[in-house]
Design an enzyme around this catalytic site. Structure first.
Site, PDB file in Angstrom:
ATOM      1  N   LEU A 110      10.119  80.991  14.233  1.00  0.00           N
ATOM      2  CA  LEU A 110       9.263  79.854  14.554  1.00  0.00           C
ATOM      3  C   LEU A 110       8.400  80.284  15.731  1.00  0.00           C
ATOM      4  O   LEU A 110       8.902  80.954  16.646  1.00  0.00           O
ATOM      5  CB  LEU A 110      10.086  78.621  14.942  1.00  0.00           C
ATOM      6  CG  LEU A 110      10.884  77.922  13.831  1.00  0.00           C
ATOM      7  CD1 LEU A 110      11.757  76.833  14.440  1.00  0.00           C
ATOM      8  CD2 LEU A 110       9.955  77.319  12.787  1.00  0.00           C
ATOM      9  N   ASP A 111       7.125  79.898  15.732  1.00  0.00           N
ATOM     10  CA  ASP A 111       6.330  80.271  16.892  1.00  0.00           C
ATOM     11  C   ASP A 111       6.846  79.535  18.124  1.00  0.00           C
ATOM     12  O   ASP A 111       7.560  78.538  18.025  1.00  0.00           O
ATOM     13  CB  ASP A 111       4.833  80.031  16.647  1.00  0.00           C
ATOM     14  CG  ASP A 111       4.478  78.582  16.469  1.00  0.00           C
ATOM     15  OD1 ASP A 111       4.592  77.823  17.456  1.00  0.00           O
ATOM     16  OD2 ASP A 111       4.082  78.185  15.359  1.00  0.00           O
ATOM     17  N   THR A 112       6.487  80.024  19.277  1.00  0.00           N
ATOM     18  CA  THR A 112       7.083  79.546  20.522  1.00  0.00           C
ATOM     19  C   THR A 112       6.922  78.052  20.712  1.00  0.00           C
ATOM     20  O   THR A 112       7.842  77.369  21.196  1.00  0.00           O
ATOM     21  CB  THR A 112       6.463  80.302  21.715  1.00  0.00           C
ATOM     22  OG1 THR A 112       6.630  81.708  21.513  1.00  0.00           O
ATOM     23  CG2 THR A 112       7.125  79.901  23.022  1.00  0.00           C
ATOM     24  N   THR A 114       6.671  75.758  18.415  1.00  0.00           N
ATOM     25  CA  THR A 114       7.258  74.959  17.336  1.00  0.00           C
ATOM     26  C   THR A 114       8.751  74.814  17.577  1.00  0.00           C
ATOM     27  O   THR A 114       9.433  75.783  17.905  1.00  0.00           O
ATOM     28  CB  THR A 114       7.005  75.624  15.971  1.00  0.00           C
ATOM     29  OG1 THR A 114       5.602  75.693  15.737  1.00  0.00           O
ATOM     30  CG2 THR A 114       7.647  74.818  14.846  1.00  0.00           C
TER      31      THR A 114
END
Length: 246
Positions: A110-112, A114
Site C-alpha cells: 500500500l502506498d504510504t 493509504t
C-alpha cells in the site's frame, strides 16, 4: 496419497486444527462430511499428511499445517508498507503487536498515505501466489474523493478506463455517499498496479483525499482497528488457500 503406515490420524489432525474434538471429528467422518484430496473418507483411522493433503469438512478447506504464520494488519496512514526502511521512516515492523522476532514479510503493498489491510506471513509460496496476477485475488477500497460524484462518473468507472500503462476494468464500483465537497466511492478490482485507485480517480477529475483498503479476498477489515493486527482465521486462510491453489 499418504502412505497408510505413515502420516497422522485424520481425527487428530482435525482436532489440532481446531475443527472439533477427536470424538466429534470421528462422528463427522462417519457422517461422510470429511474429504481428503477430493475423496470422501468412509473409514476411521485414515492417516494423512497435514502439510500436503487437502482436507475439507462440509466442503470448506481446513488449513492444517501450522509451521507458517499468517496475519492481517490494518496499516495506518503515514507508515511505509515494508518491514524496514533505510531512510528511517515508520514501517510495519514499528507497529505495536508486530512480532519482530519472527521473520515476516508483507504480501503486496500500500502506498504510504493509504491505510487498510495488508497481510504478513513467513510463507514464501503463499506470498508469491497472493501477489501473482494470474490468481486475480479481489481487493476492495474505500476512497474519499474531491467533489460531487454523479452517476455518469460511476458508469464511466464501471465501464473501464485507459491509463498511461494500459486499460483497467474494475470488478465493481459503488457510490456510497456524495455531497458537494466530497464523495465516498467503493472500488473492487483484481488489479495490483501501483496507485491504481488514485490514478483512476484522477482520470475522472475526482482526486483521492483519503484511501483505505477494506478487503483482500474473503478477509475484511471488520472491527480491526487502525494499527491493529490479528491472525487470519481458519476459515479465511482456507478460502485464501483455495483462491491461490495451495
Amino acid at each position: 496419497m499418504t502412505d497408510v503406515k505413515q502420516g497422522v490420524r485424520l481425527q487428530k489432525v482435525l482436532a489440532q486444527a481446531g475443527v472439533a474434538s477427536r470424538r466429534a471429528a470421528e462422528e463427522m467422518i462417519d457422517e461422510g462430511r470429511v474429504e481428503v484430496n477430493g475423496e470422501i473418507v468412509i473409514v476411521q483411522g485414515r492417516r494423512v499428511d497435514p502439510e500436503h493433503d487437502e482436507i475439507r469438512v462440509d466442503g470448506s478447506r481446513i488449513p492444517t499445517a501450522r509451521r507458517h504464520l499468517y496475519y492481517v494488519l490494518n496499516k495506518p496512514r503515514g507508515v511505509v508498507s515494508t518491514m524496514d526502511d533505510p531512510d528511517g521512516r515508520a514501517c510495519l515492523a514499528d507497529l505495536e503487536g508486530v512480532p519482530n522476532h519472527e521473520r515476516l514479510f508483507h504480501v503486496g503493498r500500500l502506498d504510504t498515505e493509504t491505510e487498510g489491510l495488508i497481510l504478513l506471513t513467513n510463507d514464501g509460496e503463499f506470498a508469491h501466489r497472493m501477489t501473482h496476477p494470474s490468481y486475480k485475488v479481489l481487493k476492495s477500497y474505500l476512497a474519499e474523493v474531491e467533489g460531487f460524484v454523479d452517476d455518469k462518473v460511476i458508469r464511466r468507472l464501471t465501464k473501464g478506463l485507459t491509463l498511461e500503462d494500459g486499460p483497467v476494468h474494475p470488478d465493481s464500483v459503488r457510490l456510497v455517499q456524495a455531497s458537494e465537497m466530497k464523495s465516498l466511492v467503493e472500488i473492487s478490482l483484481h488489479e495490483g498496479r501501483n496507485r491504481i485507485v488514485r490514478r483512476m480517480m484522477d482520470s475522472v477529475a475526482h482526486p483521492v483525499r483519503r484511501l483505505s483498503r477494506t478487503a483482500i479476498g474473503p478477509v475484511r477489515v471488520g472491527r480491526l482497528g487502525v494499527g491493529d493486527m490479528r491472525p487470519l482465521s481458519r476459515e479465511e486462510l482456507g478460502k485464501l488457500f483455495d483462491l491461490v491453489d495451495l
